[in-house]
Design a protein around this motif. Structure first.
Motif, short mmCIF file in Angstrom:
data_model
loop_
_atom_site.label_atom_id
_atom_site.label_comp_id
_atom_site.label_asym_id
_atom_site.label_seq_id
_atom_site.Cartn_x
_atom_site.Cartn_y
_atom_site.Cartn_z
N SER A 58 10.60 -0.48 -11.15
CA SER A 58 10.54 -0.08 -9.74
C SER A 58 9.49 -0.86 -8.96
CB SER A 58 10.23 1.41 -9.64
OG SER A 58 8.94 1.68 -10.18
N THR A 59 8.77 -1.75 -9.61
CA THR A 59 7.62 -2.42 -8.99
C THR A 59 7.98 -3.82 -8.52
OG1 THR A 59 6.14 -1.18 -10.45
CG2 THR A 59 5.21 -3.07 -9.30
N THR A 60 7.55 -4.16 -7.32
CA THR A 60 7.72 -5.50 -6.77
C THR A 60 6.35 -6.15 -6.64
OG1 THR A 60 9.75 -4.97 -5.56
CG2 THR A 60 8.47 -6.83 -4.76
N TYR A 61 6.25 -7.40 -7.11
CA TYR A 61 5.01 -8.17 -7.05
C TYR A 61 5.19 -9.32 -6.08
CZ TYR A 61 4.16 -5.77 -11.51
OH TYR A 61 4.02 -4.82 -12.49
N ILE A 62 4.21 -9.53 -5.22
CA ILE A 62 4.21 -10.65 -4.29
C ILE A 62 3.01 -11.51 -4.64
CG2 ILE A 62 4.10 -11.37 -1.89
CD1 ILE A 62 5.04 -7.80 -2.63
N ARG A 63 3.26 -12.77 -4.98
CA ARG A 63 2.19 -13.65 -5.45
C ARG A 63 2.07 -14.88 -4.57
NH1 ARG A 63 -0.66 -14.47 -10.22
NH2 ARG A 63 -1.47 -16.58 -10.44
N PHE A 64 0.82 -15.26 -4.28
CA PHE A 64 0.54 -16.51 -3.60
C PHE A 64 -0.82 -17.00 -4.10
CE2 PHE A 64 -0.46 -12.84 -1.11
CZ PHE A 64 -1.76 -13.01 -0.71
N GLY A 65 -0.87 -18.24 -4.51
CA GLY A 65 -2.10 -18.76 -5.10
C GLY A 65 -2.52 -17.94 -6.30
N ASP A 66 -3.80 -17.57 -6.37
CA ASP A 66 -4.29 -16.74 -7.48
C ASP A 66 -4.40 -15.28 -7.05
OD1 ASP A 66 -6.37 -16.89 -5.75
OD2 ASP A 66 -7.87 -17.49 -7.22
N CYS A 67 -3.65 -14.91 -6.02
CA CYS A 67 -3.68 -13.55 -5.52
C CYS A 67 -2.27 -12.96 -5.61
CB CYS A 67 -4.14 -13.54 -4.06
SG CYS A 67 -4.18 -11.91 -3.29
N TYR A 68 -2.18 -11.70 -6.06
CA TYR A 68 -0.90 -11.02 -5.98
C TYR A 68 -1.14 -9.54 -5.71
CZ TYR A 68 -1.30 -9.14 -10.80
OH TYR A 68 -1.69 -8.48 -11.93
N PHE A 69 -0.14 -8.91 -5.14
CA PHE A 69 -0.22 -7.48 -4.90
C PHE A 69 1.10 -6.84 -5.27
CE2 PHE A 69 0.40 -9.81 -0.98
CZ PHE A 69 1.52 -9.24 -0.40
N SER A 70 1.06 -5.54 -5.51
CA SER A 70 2.25 -4.86 -6.02
C SER A 70 2.41 -3.52 -5.32
CB SER A 70 2.15 -4.66 -7.54
OG SER A 70 1.01 -3.87 -7.87
N LEU A 105 -1.45 0.73 -3.55
CA LEU A 105 -1.25 -0.70 -3.40
C LEU A 105 -2.34 -1.40 -4.19
CD1 LEU A 105 0.03 -3.20 -1.98
CD2 LEU A 105 -1.60 -2.82 -0.12
N ALA A 106 -1.93 -2.15 -5.19
CA ALA A 106 -2.90 -2.88 -6.04
C ALA A 106 -2.95 -4.33 -5.59
CB ALA A 106 -2.48 -2.79 -7.49
N VAL A 107 -4.15 -4.83 -5.35
CA VAL A 107 -4.34 -6.22 -4.94
C VAL A 107 -5.23 -6.90 -5.98
CG1 VAL A 107 -5.15 -7.78 -3.14
CG2 VAL A 107 -4.21 -5.54 -2.52
N THR A 108 -4.70 -7.93 -6.62
CA THR A 108 -5.44 -8.67 -7.64
C THR A 108 -5.80 -10.04 -7.10
OG1 THR A 108 -4.25 -7.52 -9.41
CG2 THR A 108 -5.39 -9.56 -9.99
N THR A 109 -7.08 -10.37 -7.13
CA THR A 109 -7.53 -11.63 -6.58
C THR A 109 -8.37 -12.39 -7.60
OG1 THR A 109 -9.54 -10.64 -5.66
CG2 THR A 109 -7.60 -10.70 -4.25
N GLY A 110 -8.41 -13.70 -7.42
CA GLY A 110 -9.23 -14.55 -8.28
C GLY A 110 -10.29 -15.23 -7.45
N GLU A 111 -9.94 -16.38 -6.86
CA GLU A 111 -10.89 -17.16 -6.07
C GLU A 111 -10.85 -16.72 -4.60
OE1 GLU A 111 -13.10 -19.24 -7.29
OE2 GLU A 111 -12.33 -18.73 -9.28
N THR A 112 -10.81 -15.44 -4.35
CA THR A 112 -10.78 -14.93 -2.98
C THR A 112 -11.84 -13.88 -2.79
OG1 THR A 112 -9.15 -13.26 -3.58
CG2 THR A 112 -8.30 -15.34 -2.73
N ASP A 113 -12.32 -13.78 -1.56
CA ASP A 113 -13.22 -12.69 -1.22
C ASP A 113 -12.42 -11.39 -1.12
OD1 ASP A 113 -15.63 -14.08 -1.15
OD2 ASP A 113 -15.21 -14.84 0.87
N ARG A 114 -13.10 -10.32 -0.89
CA ARG A 114 -12.45 -9.02 -0.83
C ARG A 114 -11.38 -9.01 0.24
NH1 ARG A 114 -13.71 -4.21 -2.88
NH2 ARG A 114 -15.73 -5.00 -3.58
N ILE A 115 -10.23 -8.44 -0.10
CA ILE A 115 -9.09 -8.36 0.81
C ILE A 115 -9.22 -7.12 1.69
CG2 ILE A 115 -6.59 -8.06 0.94
CD1 ILE A 115 -7.27 -10.81 0.06
N LYS A 116 -8.93 -7.28 2.98
CA LYS A 116 -8.87 -6.16 3.91
C LYS A 116 -7.40 -5.78 4.10
CE LYS A 116 -9.84 -4.83 8.69
NZ LYS A 116 -10.37 -5.31 10.01
N VAL A 117 -7.08 -4.49 3.97
CA VAL A 117 -5.71 -4.01 4.08
C VAL A 117 -5.61 -3.04 5.25
CG1 VAL A 117 -3.82 -2.80 2.92
CG2 VAL A 117 -5.36 -4.26 1.59
N SER A 118 -4.60 -3.25 6.11
CA SER A 118 -4.36 -2.38 7.25
C SER A 118 -2.91 -1.92 7.23
CB SER A 118 -4.66 -3.10 8.56
OG SER A 118 -5.98 -3.63 8.57
#
Length: 235
Positions: A58-70, A105-118
């Motif tokens: 049931s889970t969809t993952y969206i990935r770009f660079g070293d960041c993905y969210f589900s 909403l899970a956000v996984t990051t690598g070489e990124t600063d903290r993600i802001k979600v709205s």
């Protein structure tokens, strides 16, 4: 549309999100009504602005660079998405009878600063099970989601009052719009109404918006992703 396979588990790109792939290595963690399952590591580097969407259970993952969210219960809209021309605006449809409200909403990051979600939402006049296109809509203000933990966010739930917000509109305006843009059968039903709204017309949330903003630590590149999620009123 690009298709690729992750090791040990075959992940299918849209539209085949309904297939179920099981693995004995999965260790799901139960969170409310959804299961959060870690995405397998890709076999190749994904460019910072290049988008891949994969679905498992049931889970969809969206990935770009070293960041993905589900997120659960969202299905990529193949007709509206264009990952080459519009990689920062992604369209989805909710599975019938499901909502993003209260989901994690899970956000996984690598070489990124903290993600802001709205998050915000849009209401429409819904006739039976169809939002009325091309007429009035109410769009709520953006609200920042506070992280429950590092890069984990709970999607906002809305009250009955919030769900029924709508711009000022007259019954006559509704009837004229349906007369010119709807079917004769729909117009015949709307023409009998004495008030707006009243059955078969109701005000409902028809679309959710989720915005992710951030930047990479080692470059000046920014992360700006907009998820547009349409509610599915039909089974």
């Amino acid at each position: 549309m690009k298709i690729f396979l992750f090791p040990a588990i075959a992940l299918l790109l849209l539209p085949a999100c309904h297939r179920t792939v099981k693995s004995v290595k999965d260790k799901p963690v139960q969170i409310d009504t959804m299961q959060l399952i870690a995405m397998p590591a890709p076999t190749m580097k994904v460019a910072s602005n290049e988008v891949y969407v994969v679905c498992r259970d049931s889970t969809t993952y969206i990935r770009f660079g070293d960041c993905y969210f589900s997120l659960d219960w969202i299905i990529p809209d193949a007709q509206l998405n264009d990952f080459e021309l519009r990689p920062d605006t992604l369209y989805f449809r909710l599975a019938h009878l499901h909502t993003i409200e209260g989901q994690m909403l899970a956000v996984t990051t690598g070489e990124t600063d903290r993600i802001k979600v709205s998050q915000c939402y849009e209401t429409s006049a819904v006739i039976d099970t169809e939002p009325l296109p091309g007429w009035k809509h109410y769009r709520s203000p953006w609200e920042t989601l506070l992280p429950e933990a590092s890069n984990f966010f709970i999607c906002k739930k809305y009250t009955a009052a919030e769900r029924s917000r709508f711009p000022p509109a007259s019954l006559q305006s509704l009837q004229q719009h349906v007369k010119h843009h709807g079917t004769p059968g729909t117009y015949a039903r709307v023409a009998q109404l004495n008030n707006f709204p009243e059955p078969p017309v109701q005000i409902e949330i028809s679309r959710y918006y989720i915005r992710l903003d951030g930047c990479y630590k080692k470059t000046t590149n920014k992360i700006n992703k907009l998820l547009i999620i349409d509610v599915n009123f039909n089974g």
